[in-house]
Scaffold this motif. Structure first.
Motif, PDB file in Angstrom:
ATOM      1  N   GLU A  67       0.474 -54.302  90.428  1.00  0.00           N
ATOM      2  CA  GLU A  67      -0.751 -54.797  91.067  1.00  0.00           C
ATOM      3  C   GLU A  67      -1.353 -55.921  90.236  1.00  0.00           C
ATOM      4  O   GLU A  67      -1.492 -55.813  89.023  1.00  0.00           O
ATOM      5  CB  GLU A  67      -1.774 -53.665  91.208  1.00  0.00           C
ATOM      6  CG  GLU A  67      -3.064 -54.125  91.851  1.00  0.00           C
ATOM      7  CD  GLU A  67      -4.086 -53.009  92.006  1.00  0.00           C
ATOM      8  OE1 GLU A  67      -5.196 -53.304  92.457  1.00  0.00           O
ATOM      9  OE2 GLU A  67      -3.787 -51.849  91.656  1.00  0.00           O
ATOM     10  N   LEU A  68      -1.708 -56.995  90.933  1.00  0.00           N
ATOM     11  CA  LEU A  68      -2.370 -58.124  90.292  1.00  0.00           C
ATOM     12  C   LEU A  68      -3.832 -57.744  90.085  1.00  0.00           C
ATOM     13  O   LEU A  68      -4.577 -57.573  91.040  1.00  0.00           O
ATOM     14  CB  LEU A  68      -2.243 -59.367  91.177  1.00  0.00           C
ATOM     15  CG  LEU A  68      -2.764 -60.683  90.633  1.00  0.00           C
ATOM     16  CD1 LEU A  68      -2.045 -61.073  89.351  1.00  0.00           C
ATOM     17  CD2 LEU A  68      -2.600 -61.762  91.678  1.00  0.00           C
ATOM     18  N   THR A  69      -4.247 -57.563  88.829  1.00  0.00           N
ATOM     19  CA  THR A  69      -5.606 -57.098  88.547  1.00  0.00           C
ATOM     20  C   THR A  69      -6.548 -58.207  88.114  1.00  0.00           C
ATOM     21  O   THR A  69      -7.757 -58.070  88.245  1.00  0.00           O
ATOM     22  CB  THR A  69      -5.602 -55.992  87.467  1.00  0.00           C
ATOM     23  OG1 THR A  69      -4.969 -56.489  86.295  1.00  0.00           O
ATOM     24  CG2 THR A  69      -4.872 -54.759  87.971  1.00  0.00           C
ATOM     25  N   THR A  70      -6.008 -59.296  87.570  1.00  0.00           N
ATOM     26  CA  THR A  70      -6.832 -60.435  87.149  1.00  0.00           C
ATOM     27  C   THR A  70      -6.109 -61.722  87.507  1.00  0.00           C
ATOM     28  O   THR A  70      -4.914 -61.856  87.247  1.00  0.00           O
ATOM     29  CB  THR A  70      -7.083 -60.404  85.624  1.00  0.00           C
ATOM     30  OG1 THR A  70      -7.678 -59.170  85.268  1.00  0.00           O
ATOM     31  CG2 THR A  70      -7.976 -61.552  85.186  1.00  0.00           C
ATOM     32  N   VAL A  73      -8.222 -68.797  87.562  1.00  0.00           N
ATOM     33  CA  VAL A  73      -7.581 -70.107  87.649  1.00  0.00           C
ATOM     34  C   VAL A  73      -7.610 -70.812  86.301  1.00  0.00           C
ATOM     35  O   VAL A  73      -8.646 -70.903  85.644  1.00  0.00           O
ATOM     36  CB  VAL A  73      -8.261 -70.966  88.738  1.00  0.00           C
ATOM     37  CG1 VAL A  73      -7.650 -72.361  88.788  1.00  0.00           C
ATOM     38  CG2 VAL A  73      -8.133 -70.289  90.091  1.00  0.00           C
ATOM     39  N   ASP A  74      -6.449 -71.301  85.881  1.00  0.00           N
ATOM     40  CA  ASP A  74      -6.251 -72.029  84.620  1.00  0.00           C
ATOM     41  C   ASP A  74      -6.635 -71.224  83.378  1.00  0.00           C
ATOM     42  O   ASP A  74      -6.842 -71.798  82.315  1.00  0.00           O
ATOM     43  CB  ASP A  74      -7.011 -73.358  84.618  1.00  0.00           C
ATOM     44  CG  ASP A  74      -6.443 -74.353  85.609  1.00  0.00           C
ATOM     45  OD1 ASP A  74      -5.336 -74.124  86.125  1.00  0.00           O
ATOM     46  OD2 ASP A  74      -7.111 -75.370  85.850  1.00  0.00           O
ATOM     47  N   GLN A  75      -6.711 -69.893  83.496  1.00  0.00           N
ATOM     48  CA  GLN A  75      -7.086 -69.101  82.332  1.00  0.00           C
ATOM     49  C   GLN A  75      -6.202 -67.888  82.102  1.00  0.00           C
ATOM     50  O   GLN A  75      -5.601 -67.780  81.035  1.00  0.00           O
ATOM     51  CB  GLN A  75      -8.542 -68.644  82.437  1.00  0.00           C
ATOM     52  CG  GLN A  75      -9.525 -69.768  82.316  1.00  0.00           C
ATOM     53  CD  GLN A  75     -10.944 -69.252  82.406  1.00  0.00           C
ATOM     54  OE1 GLN A  75     -11.212 -68.080  82.162  1.00  0.00           O
ATOM     55  NE2 GLN A  75     -11.862 -70.106  82.778  1.00  0.00           N
ATOM     56  N   ALA A  76      -6.146 -66.963  83.066  1.00  0.00           N
ATOM     57  CA  ALA A  76      -5.464 -65.699  82.791  1.00  0.00           C
ATOM     58  C   ALA A  76      -4.913 -65.041  84.052  1.00  0.00           C
ATOM     59  O   ALA A  76      -5.458 -65.212  85.135  1.00  0.00           O
ATOM     60  CB  ALA A  76      -6.418 -64.732  82.099  1.00  0.00           C
ATOM     61  N   ILE A  77      -3.852 -64.281  83.833  1.00  0.00           N
ATOM     62  CA  ILE A  77      -3.245 -63.449  84.866  1.00  0.00           C
ATOM     63  C   ILE A  77      -2.922 -62.109  84.212  1.00  0.00           C
ATOM     64  O   ILE A  77      -2.345 -62.070  83.117  1.00  0.00           O
ATOM     65  CB  ILE A  77      -1.945 -64.078  85.404  1.00  0.00           C
ATOM     66  CG1 ILE A  77      -2.233 -65.414  86.075  1.00  0.00           C
ATOM     67  CG2 ILE A  77      -1.230 -63.129  86.367  1.00  0.00           C
ATOM     68  CD1 ILE A  77      -0.992 -66.200  86.448  1.00  0.00           C
ATOM     69  N   VAL A  78      -3.298 -61.017  84.881  1.00  0.00           N
ATOM     70  CA  VAL A  78      -2.961 -59.687  84.390  1.00  0.00           C
ATOM     71  C   VAL A  78      -2.340 -58.893  85.537  1.00  0.00           C
ATOM     72  O   VAL A  78      -2.899 -58.853  86.634  1.00  0.00           O
ATOM     73  CB  VAL A  78      -4.198 -58.934  83.843  1.00  0.00           C
ATOM     74  CG1 VAL A  78      -3.811 -57.537  83.374  1.00  0.00           C
ATOM     75  CG2 VAL A  78      -4.852 -59.710  82.708  1.00  0.00           C
TER      76      VAL A  78
END
Length: 154
Positions: A67-70, A73-78
């Motif tokens: 699951e994509l939790t965060t 844009v241009d900062q972070a993916i969790v």
């Protein structure tokens, strides 16, 4: 158990973010490697998007729900993944060092929920040096690919 690394990429942060958030590209790459990937929604990935992933590992069928939790844009993916008593957190953080240089910080954190998962995690901890080396090599390879593609204008 946590693995992490950082790489500096000679490309603008917007370009790097576009590459690390290309979920359709990652889905195609996984399918080419024999991994079954199914996104539950037909819309563009956003916070709350879930993927069902199935693959064979060490002679056994495995199923993972990611699951994509965060998604900043241009900062972070969790991405939070769960499978057979294990929870994994994959985090990608981007920092603009200059107009044409971006630092990518990648981390992968595994946590166990069951006794079986704890035993697996304990055996992984014994091989942590080797796993860390492989993780760093994969992130470096990906960073070099992004950098090369940017230079070629793709």
């Amino acid at each position: 158990m946590k693995l992490s690394t950082r790489e500096d990429i000679e490309a603008p942060i917007a370009y790097v973010y576009g590459r690390v958030s290309d979920f359709a590209g990652f889905e195609r790459r996984a399918l080419r490697q024999g991994i079954q990937v199914k996104r539950r929604s037909d819309t563009a990935p956003e916070v709350g998007t879930i993927w069902d992933i199935a693959f064979d590992f060490r002679g056994r069928a495995r199923k993972v729900q990611a699951e994509l939790t965060t998604l900043e844009v241009d900062q972070a993916i969790v991405v939070e993944s769960q499978s057979d008593g294990l929870i994994a957190y994959t985090e990608i953080e981007l920092i603009a060092l200059s107009a044409t240089r971006t630092r990518l910080i990648a981390s992968f954190d595994l946590k166990a929920k069951t006794l079986t998962a704890r035993l697996l995690l304990q055996s992984l901890k014994l091989a942590k040096t080797k796993l860390t080396k492989r993780f760093k090599a994969r992130v470096l390879d990906y960073a070099e690919t992004v950098e090369d593609d940017y230079r070629r204008g793709q």
